[in-house]
Design a protein around this motif. Structure first.
Motif, short mmCIF file in Angstrom:
data_model
loop_
_atom_site.label_atom_id
_atom_site.label_comp_id
_atom_site.label_asym_id
_atom_site.label_seq_id
_atom_site.Cartn_x
_atom_site.Cartn_y
_atom_site.Cartn_z
N ASP A 687 0.67 -1.18 -0.10
CA ASP A 687 -0.07 0.15 0.06
C ASP A 687 0.88 1.24 -0.05
N SER A 692 -1.40 3.26 -5.53
CA SER A 692 -2.71 4.01 -6.05
C SER A 692 -2.43 4.67 -7.46
N HIS A 696 -4.62 3.97 -10.83
CA HIS A 696 -5.41 5.01 -11.45
C HIS A 696 -4.83 5.40 -12.97
#
Length: 743
Positions: A687, A692, A696
């Protein structure tokens, strides 16, 4: 000292407790913040799809200003509804009634002929009818988004699914014209969404009832537009069976009593299980049936006047139509010699016995005599003079009625040749004998003699108009006058074949009734006794639609396709071929990409089955992801199979546009699969910002590719002018990726 120690311990304990409480409060705040953010994005994305779908469907809706492709059919149907003139179509009435209603509200008076594609609309208002179809087509995009959300609760999966539907140029094209397809797609998507929606509601709460009733209503509407709606009924039926099976496994809903071994196990369903069964029967069976029947009530009420569809239906059915000779009772009760009659084949969708001056061609194994056919439309060439077999017609003699067992001749009113048969083979059905027109001015030979056999009749019974069902047996050969759904080639004007059947089939194909009956010496009688009830008309309509659907053949020069061609976007369909060209073709990125993702799903499904069989256990996180994916994608796969594979079993002519209901499901399957793959691959990363950003970024590339492909191919839907794609000056230059595409 002990007091100080106790106080210190208490302070430390309170401090630790406060820290734990603050940590829990922080988690709760983060949880609710995530929920609120998801809700915000959910509504923002839904609003974006609503706006984008409306914009793409309404843009250039008035173009072209002439009839495009099948607008010529459904525009005519709208005109006939407004005029109240009876017509026949192979599809149920709801879609055509909605188009007619939209036309009426927008000022269209039904006067435009809709003669053929390419004819200008001039000053006739057509925009309202296109607007209705565009608004129906608009719904499929947000409903696709909502369907996937209900199955996955994933904004990524729902967004990509909605985007695939939004950016498909074929779906867009179908949505902008006066067609049944956007109306059908709208109701299919409403039925699918409301089904998954009520499955997520608390059982027996108000919203559960409301959404299940909407599902039933949508199912009835889909089936009332086209019988393809049966496939979504099957999907909802399977989903319902699955729910009931799960409920059956819930011991709170059933009671099982174990008795001694020599006695059977006692199974008692509880009242709760019975309530589930009855509630679903009410909403998902009774409501759709009520909608379907109600549509036909409105249909028969709106089309009260005789029209060009009369001939497809039985004589009794026609007697309910104003302006039809049977409704106006312009027929005698009984048939007499010298009458000019028409004979109607009694099978569903049977035609009228017909002849014309054209001969059977050479090389068909038949004798070159005058053609005898069955024709579904009213025509003077359907008229026959009924005469005795062994005596000339004497108009001055007293009236003599035709009785069961009489030997007769039938002379064609227009060409004066007799209905004739012999042992030469029929042109299409080689096991039957040829029926032809023979002789001159009513004079022929003994092969013109036919014996009247009244169905369930007694010797000496008179032949009645409309109500008497009779067979015509050839006197010499012993075969029976027969008609069926087999069409003659171009030389027979694609009319229905008439033969002499030597096998005496116990079917309606050899049954006939006298429909028209004109005799100057006989009075007309009140004929209310043969007018059918609504139930009879309703059932006959289903039979005629089924017969006509199964026997639809391609017209000369018409572009058709086969089911294997559809998923690979093999060839398109010209909607407008003039200087303003519209070409029905799917977005190749959407079609080919969804095909690849379908294969990915099947591979993963098989691998998962093998791993489970081997006893391999997933981690809790991975198991939750896999189970959710297989559940959601599995139902979309079932929807695709139900809307696609049945076309391989159909004998009727097929077109590319038949694939688009299945396309909705494979687009939703693709969105679910893309989200699962991205999540699965990034789950192995720690994480953090990189995970992220990668997630995306990947989603952004996919979204950009879909939107970019739509930008490249949207001229196919919005209209192309100038040179074709093989010219460097064409706006589509370099985009003809398959030789079978024609733009």
């Amino acid at each position: 000292m002990s007091g100080i120690t106790d106080n210190t311990s208490e302070l430390l304990s309170n401090k630790k407790h406060r820290k734990g409480r603050l940590k829990e409060e922080t988690k709760l705040k983060e949880y609710f913040r995530d929920i609120n953010n998801t809700r915000l994005w959910y509504y923002c994305l839904l609003a974006a799809f609503v706006v984008a779908s409306l914009a793409t469907r309404l843009y250039k809706l008035e173009e072209p200003t002439h009839i495009a492709w099948d607008e010529t059919h459904f525009g005519k149907h709208a005109s006939w509804y407004i005029q109240g003139s009876f017509f026949f179509d192979v599809h149920p009435p709801l879609g055509k009634m909605l188009i007619a209603f939209a036309g009426y509200l927008s000022g269209y008076n039904g006067s435009f002929e809709f003669k053929e594609p390419g004819v200008s609309y001039e000053d006739h208002p057509y925009y309202g009818m296109r607007l209705l179809c565009a608004l129906c087509g608009f719904w499929v995009v947000p409903l696709g988004y909502l369907c996937v959300w209900e199955l996955t609760y994933s904004l990524t999966a729902a967004t990509i699914s909605g985007l695939l539907i939004l950016c498909d140029t074929g779906t867009l094209t179908l949505s902008q014209y006066i067609l049944l397809d956007p109306i059908l797609l709208c109701f299919i998507m409403w039925a699918t969404y409301s089904t998954f929606k009520f499955c997520n509601c608390e059982m027996f709460e108000l919203d559960w009832w409301v959404w299940m009733a909407i599902a039933g209503f949508s199912l009835g509407c889909a089936f009332s537009v086209k019988w393809v709606g049966l496939f979504v009924i099957a999907l909802v039926g399977l989903r319902t069976i699955r729910d009931l099976w799960d409920l059956l496994g819930d011991l709170r809903n059933t009671k099982v009593c174990l008795l001694p071994l020599n006695q059977p196990t006692l199974f008692q369903p509880s009242r709760r299980l019975a309530e589930h069964l009855l509630s679903r029967s009410l909403c998902l069976i009774a409501i759709p049936l009520y909608v379907y029947i109600s549509v036909f009530i409105v249909h028969f009420t709106a089309l009260r006047n005789s029209g060009n569809g009369d001939g497809f239906f039985s004589s009794a059915f026609q007697s309910t139509l104003y302006g039809n000779e049977l409704h106006d009772l312009l027929v005698p009760e009984y048939v007499a010699y010298g009458a000019v009659i028409t004979l109607k084949n009694h099978r569903g969708g049977g035609g009228l016995l017909h002849s014309h001056s054209h001969l059977y061609p050479e090389g068909e194994g038949t004798i070159q005599q005058q053609q005898i056919t069955a024709y579904s439309h009213k025509d003077d060439n359907n008229k026959w003079i009924i005469k005795k077999a062994h005596a000339a017609l004497n108009h001055s003699a007293p009236v003599e009625f035709v009785f069961n067992g009489d030997e007769i001749r039938l002379e064609h009113h227009g060409t004066h040749r007799n209905l004739h048969s012999h042992t030469d083979k029929a042109p299409m059905t080689k096991s039957h004998y040829q029926v032809s027109g023979y002789g001159q001015d009513g004079v022929g030979d003994t092969n013109d003699y036919w014996v009247v056999e009244l169905e369930n009749g007694q010797p000496g019974d008179k032949i009645k108009t409309v109500t008497s069902l009779l067979k015509l047996r050839h006197k010499n050969v012993g075969c029976y006058l027969h008609s069926h759904s087999t069409q003659l080639p171009k030389w027979g004007w694609e009319q229905l074949e008439v033969t002499c059947n030597p096998f005496n089939d116990l079917t309606n194909n050899v049954l006939w009734n006298v429909e028209g009956n004109v005799h100057t010496k006989l009075p007309n009688i009140e004929g209310d006794f043969f007018k059918p009830s609504f139930v009879s008309k309703f059932l006959e309509s289903q039979v005629v639609m089924a017969e006509s659907n199964n026997n639809m053949k391609p017209k000369e020069g018409e572009v058709t396709s086969k089911p294997w061609q559809w998923p690979i976007n093999y060839q398109g369909q010209h909607f407008s071929g003039s200087s303003y060209r519209v070409y029905l073709l799917g977005n190749p990125v959407v079609f080919w990409g969804s095909g690849v993702l379908l294969i990915v799903y099947l591979i993963f499904f098989i691998i998962d089955l093998m791993l489970r069989q081997r006893g391999v256990e997933y981690s809790p996180f991975l198991k939750a992801r896999v189970d959710r994916y297989l559940y959601a994608a599995g139902w979309m796969f079932v929807g695709w199979v139900l809307h696609y594979l049945p076309f391989y079993l159909m004998g009727r002519v097929l077109y590319f546009h038949h694939y688009f209901p299945a396309l909705m499901f494979i687009c939703m399957l693709s969105g679910i699969t893309i989200e699962f793959l991205i999540t699965l691959l990034t789950s192995y990363l720690k994480d953090g910002i990189f995970k992220s950003v990668l997630f995306h970024f990947t989603v952004g590339v996919i979204v950009s590719t879909i939107i970019g492909s739509f930008y490249l191919f949207m001229p196919l839907a919005y209209g192309m002018t100038g040179e074709k794609s093989n010219s460097p000056n064409s706006e589509m230059y370099g985009l003809k990726w398959l030789d079978t595409w024609d733009f």
